[in-house]
Design an enzyme around this catalytic site. Structure first.
Site, mmCIF file in Angstrom:
data_model
loop_
_atom_site.group_PDB
_atom_site.id
_atom_site.type_symbol
_atom_site.label_atom_id
_atom_site.label_comp_id
_atom_site.label_asym_id
_atom_site.label_seq_id
_atom_site.Cartn_x
_atom_site.Cartn_y
_atom_site.Cartn_z
ATOM 1 N N HIS B 63 0.841 -1.200 0.000
ATOM 2 C CA HIS B 63 0.000 0.000 0.000
ATOM 3 C C HIS B 63 0.875 1.249 0.000
ATOM 4 O O HIS B 63 0.655 2.187 0.762
ATOM 5 C CB HIS B 63 -0.938 0.005 1.214
ATOM 6 C CG HIS B 63 -1.911 -1.130 1.221
ATOM 7 N ND1 HIS B 63 -3.190 -1.015 0.747
ATOM 8 C CD2 HIS B 63 -1.786 -2.429 1.614
ATOM 9 C CE1 HIS B 63 -3.818 -2.174 0.860
ATOM 10 N NE2 HIS B 63 -2.982 -3.065 1.382
ATOM 11 N N TYR B 333 4.057 -5.209 9.808
ATOM 12 C CA TYR B 333 3.916 -3.751 9.706
ATOM 13 C C TYR B 333 5.032 -3.076 10.493
ATOM 14 O O TYR B 333 5.562 -2.056 10.081
ATOM 15 C CB TYR B 333 2.540 -3.283 10.224
ATOM 16 C CG TYR B 333 1.346 -3.674 9.365
ATOM 17 C CD1 TYR B 333 1.392 -4.791 8.544
ATOM 18 C CD2 TYR B 333 0.176 -2.933 9.368
ATOM 19 C CE1 TYR B 333 0.300 -5.162 7.766
ATOM 20 C CE2 TYR B 333 -0.919 -3.294 8.587
ATOM 21 C CZ TYR B 333 -0.853 -4.415 7.795
ATOM 22 O OH TYR B 333 -1.931 -4.776 7.027
HETATM 23 C C1 HEM Z 1 -0.347 -11.545 6.605
HETATM 24 C C2 HEM Z 1 -1.058 -10.716 5.906
HETATM 25 C C3 HEM Z 1 -0.632 -9.308 5.576
HETATM 26 C C4 HEM Z 1 0.625 -8.801 5.414
HETATM 27 C C5 HEM Z 1 1.952 -9.553 5.532
HETATM 28 C C6 HEM Z 1 0.492 -7.385 5.130
HETATM 29 C C7 HEM Z 1 1.555 -6.524 4.903
HETATM 30 C C8 HEM Z 1 1.476 -5.146 4.901
HETATM 31 C C9 HEM Z 1 2.583 -4.219 4.988
HETATM 32 C C10 HEM Z 1 4.053 -4.603 5.058
HETATM 33 C C11 HEM Z 1 2.086 -2.953 5.012
HETATM 34 C C12 HEM Z 1 2.884 -1.643 5.149
HETATM 35 C C13 HEM Z 1 2.952 -1.257 6.617
HETATM 36 C C14 HEM Z 1 3.718 0.027 6.915
HETATM 37 O O1 HEM Z 1 4.877 0.220 6.466
HETATM 38 O O2 HEM Z 1 3.185 0.881 7.670
HETATM 39 C C15 HEM Z 1 0.660 -3.079 4.906
HETATM 40 C C16 HEM Z 1 -0.210 -2.017 4.865
HETATM 41 C C17 HEM Z 1 -1.568 -2.164 4.785
HETATM 42 N N1 HEM Z 1 -2.294 -3.338 4.851
HETATM 43 FE FE1 HEM Z 1 -1.576 -5.182 4.990
HETATM 44 N N2 HEM Z 1 -0.836 -7.053 5.113
HETATM 45 C C18 HEM Z 1 -1.551 -8.205 5.383
HETATM 46 C C19 HEM Z 1 -2.920 -8.325 5.484
HETATM 47 C C20 HEM Z 1 -3.783 -7.286 5.340
HETATM 48 C C21 HEM Z 1 -5.219 -7.392 5.460
HETATM 49 C C22 HEM Z 1 -6.001 -8.654 5.811
HETATM 50 C C23 HEM Z 1 -5.697 -6.146 5.223
HETATM 51 C C24 HEM Z 1 -7.116 -5.666 5.206
HETATM 52 C C25 HEM Z 1 -8.009 -5.946 6.080
HETATM 53 C C26 HEM Z 1 -4.584 -5.259 4.997
HETATM 54 C C27 HEM Z 1 -4.677 -3.904 4.745
HETATM 55 C C28 HEM Z 1 -3.611 -3.031 4.728
HETATM 56 C C29 HEM Z 1 -3.762 -1.599 4.552
HETATM 57 C C30 HEM Z 1 -5.055 -0.821 4.385
HETATM 58 C C31 HEM Z 1 -2.472 -1.065 4.603
HETATM 59 C C32 HEM Z 1 -2.085 0.399 4.453
HETATM 60 C C33 HEM Z 1 -1.970 1.000 5.814
HETATM 61 C C34 HEM Z 1 -1.514 2.410 5.721
HETATM 62 O O3 HEM Z 1 -2.083 3.191 4.918
HETATM 63 O O4 HEM Z 1 -0.607 2.759 6.475
HETATM 64 N N3 HEM Z 1 -3.433 -5.979 5.085
HETATM 65 N N4 HEM Z 1 0.296 -4.411 4.843
#
Ligand code: HEM
Ligand code: HEM
Ligand code: HEM
Lengths: 185, 356
Positions: B63, B333
């Site tokens: 994202h 995260y």
């Molecule tokens: C094991 C499963 C998942 C992994 C490994 C993962 C991994 C990541 C990572 C690495 C980030 C960046 C975090 C940062 O640097 O602040 C991220 C952001 C995000 N993830 Fe996931 N994610 C997973 C599951 C999900 C699920 C299930 C959702 C939705 C319900 C989701 C929604 C988001 C959103 C909306 C962001 C953006 C947050 C922001 O704007 O700071 N993710 N994810």
């Protein structure tokens, strides 16, 4: 700071020393264990890590106050000067780490604008401004000092056992509850 | 008083050495340095970076392309039936959030990257916080972090063709029918033409415990008040680079957008530990309040860039469920956040276009 009239550390100091020895070792294992996994243990260990770390900070402050108030028994006369210095220096570092590590943990979460929660409804206030670079440096320091702390504890433990098992010079007993060899009580 | 002079020191030395080595070995084992391989946050972040063609320094590893927003959450107290969380007490609470699209490339073209997402931080006056990161799909492609990593690896573009290796993807899908089912869902699902007309889902279930001590498993969804057209999936590639973000900026300049936070209570028999499985039958739904987004701004100007929207940061009376994705997300995260924190966070890609 040493008090020639003493053969042992103050009893409360001894109790705190051994309580903290267990807590600090547990915290180091919890710390490296939780960051090694993406499993459910990460969340539950981190929830334990924060309040336990703050408990260590409080205990260390109480301990330092008692230590400054009651002093330490003198090291054996026949201990070479460099070894005496090493003992005093390493004890200073151990105190610094016991107080520094939790402060760094608290500060780094503050700099990340993360909640420093101790329980679901209790959180500590921020002690650093929200700043990512500052967070990054503190986060690195938490790892590097944490590992150095562990190595220092290994050294400290080896030295303590050396005094207790080989030199049998009363240093071990000064922190336990035994009779000092060669001295009358 | 010279017991120590002529003693045999071999045995005690060996004992001391054994204790020190045993402790050091146990430490290395717990840290995952020796012993069987344990999946770490770094493993998953590395896979995400490789999938995005390398690390994009200073940006989120997933994202990556985003827009900050601020606004408020107003509630009448209906959520108290499920949790005594402070932000369920009747009142209005400040909100910071971030709209984003999927993927780890902050310069991606919106049309090639459509995966609407919303991150939120709700704060109550007593300091309680609720952080959420939600996607515009009710289900997730994988059920656990091992599959997440395998999917990242299988879908990494081949440098020669610029596309994932079909053979690798086929092998992966054969082992993961849940991902194939997700792809079938996505192929049919309409793509809203605006961030303001998308539903955002918690996907994972959470454990809500109310004042009387009764526990419910809950998924939530944020339902828009605005309606609007969907994107034409055949012409996605020709959308201007920042079309979706620019639309949200232009829309917000004219007035706020609103959503309703709906708490969906699990029925007996609903699967609560597997995010690939939808809850279909009718459910008890509580409208817990209204989210109003009243301002948006590029990441370097808003406060959202420097936050970690860790979905395990929850107020009193809400806890994580035993869905294995939640703990993994918290760790990953954190790793992504730490890496980008040390890289001098970059200005947002869309921000560049917004200040010509
Ligand atoms: C094991 C499963 C998942 C992994 C490994 C993962 C991994 C990541 C990572 C690495 C980030 C960046 C975090 C940062 O640097 O602040 C991220 C952001 C995000 N993830 Fe996931 N994610 C997973 C599951 C999900 C699920 C299930 C959702 C939705 C319900 C989701 C929604 C988001 C959103 C909306 C962001 C953006 C947050 C922001 O704007 O700071 N993710 N994810
Ligand atoms: C795990 C963390 C540990 C910490 C942080 C720690 C810290 C300290 C400190 C700061 C002192 C100096 C006392 C003072 O001036 O107040 C001390 C003394 C002592 N410690 Fe530890 N200790 C730890 C573990 C151990 C272990 C595992 C042993 C034994 C196997 C041990 C044995 C001793 C002994 C015998 C002394 C007395 C030394 C003297 O007379 O100066 N300690 N410890
Ligand atoms: C005696 C006190 C403490 C010790 C010995 C300790 C030790 C550690 C160790 C060894 C790690 C793993 C570092 C790594 O391998 O990268 C760690 C991580 C961590 N500690 Fe501590 N810590 C202490 C206190 C605290 C406190 C008081 C807090 C917060 C209030 C805290 C928060 C954290 C956090 C957030 C992480 C990293 C989680 C992540 O990056 O995913 N620590 N700690």
């Amino acid at each position: 700071m040493s008090r020639p009239d003493r053969t042992h550390f103050a009893p409360l100091l001894r109790v705190i020393h051994w309580t903290m020895a267990l807590l600090v070792l547990a915290m180091l294992f919890i710390g490296v264990g939780m960051v090694s996994t993406t499993g459910p243990a990460y969340v539950s260990l981190l929830a334990l890590h924060r309040p336990l770390g703050i408990a260590i900070l409080l205990l260390a402050l109480v301990r330092l106050a008692i230590r400054l108030g009651t002093g330490a028994p003198p090291l054996p006369d026949d201990l070479p000067k460099p070894q005496k210095l090493a003992a005093k220096g390493s004890h200073g570092l151990l105190y610094a780490a016991m107080i520094g590590m939790p402060l760094i943990g608290w500060a780094m979460l503050s700099a990340a604008d993360d909640r420093v929660s101790l329980s679901p409804s209790l959180a500590l206030p921020a002690i650093m401004p929200h700043d990512l670079m500052l967070y990054w440096w503190l986060r690195q320091a938490h790892t590097v000092i944490g590992v150095a702390f562990f190595l220092l504890i290994l050294l400290h433990l080896a030295a303590a056992l050396m005094h207790g098992l080989i030199r049998r010079d009363g240093v071990w007993q000064s922190m336990t509850f035994g009779k000092i060899p060669g001295k009358r009580d | 008083m010279t017991q120590r002079t002529s003693r045999n020191t071999f045995l005690p030395m060996a004992l001391i050495g054994t204790i020190v080595v045993a402790l050091a070995t146990a430490f290395a084992w717990v840290a995952g340095i020796i012993g069987p391989h344990r999946q770490s946050g770094g493993d998953i972040v590395n896979a995400l970076e490789a999938n995005a063609g390398g690390a994009h320094a200073g940006y989120r590893r997933a994202h990556a392309k985003g827009l900050c927003f601020s606004g408020s959450f107003t509630t009448n107290g209906a959520g108290l039936a499920l949790s005594p969380a402070s932000m369920f007490q009747p009142g209005t609470y400040p909100v910071i959030g971030r709209f984003s699209l999927g993927g780890g490339n902050p310069l991606a073209t919106d049309g090639r990257n459509v995966f609407h997402a919303m991150a939120l931080r709700l704060t109550a006056p007593d300091g309680q916080e609720w952080r959420m990161a939600m996607d515009h799909t009710p289900i997730f492609p994988v059920a656990d972090p091992a599959a997440f990593q395998a999917l990242q690896v299988a879908s990494t573009p081949d440098p020669k063709t610029g596309k994932p290796d079909p053979a690798r993807m086929k092998t992966y899908l054969a082992q993961h029918p849940e991902t194939a089912a997700f792809q079938a869902y996505i192929a049919k699902a309409p793509l809203p033409a605006s961030f303001a007309t998308a539903i955002y889902y918690s996907i994972n279930a959470f454990r809500f415990t109310n004042g009387a001590g009764t526990t419910h498993l809950v998924r939530w969804q944020i339902i828009p008040e605005a309606t609007g057209p969907d994107l034409d999936k055949n012409t996605l590639a020709s959308l201007p680079r920042d079309a979706l973000f620019q639309e949200m900026v232009a829309r917000t300049a004219k007035g706020p957008s609103r959503w309703h936070l709906q708490l969906v209570v699990a029925n007996p028999g609903d699967v609560t530990n597997n995010a690939t499985i939808a809850w279909t039958d009718p459910h008890r739904v509580i409208d817990a309040g209204t989210l109003t987004v009243s301002a948006v701004g590029p990441e370097e100007a808003g406060q959202c860039r420097d936050l970690n929207f860790d979905p395990t940061v929850l107020p009193r009376g809400i806890a994580i469920s035993d869905d294995p994705l939640l703990a993994a997300r918290s760790k990953v995260y954190s790793t992504s956040f730490t890496r980008r924190a040390g890289e001098h966070p970059g200005p947002s890609a869309i921000g560049k276009d917004m200040h010509p």
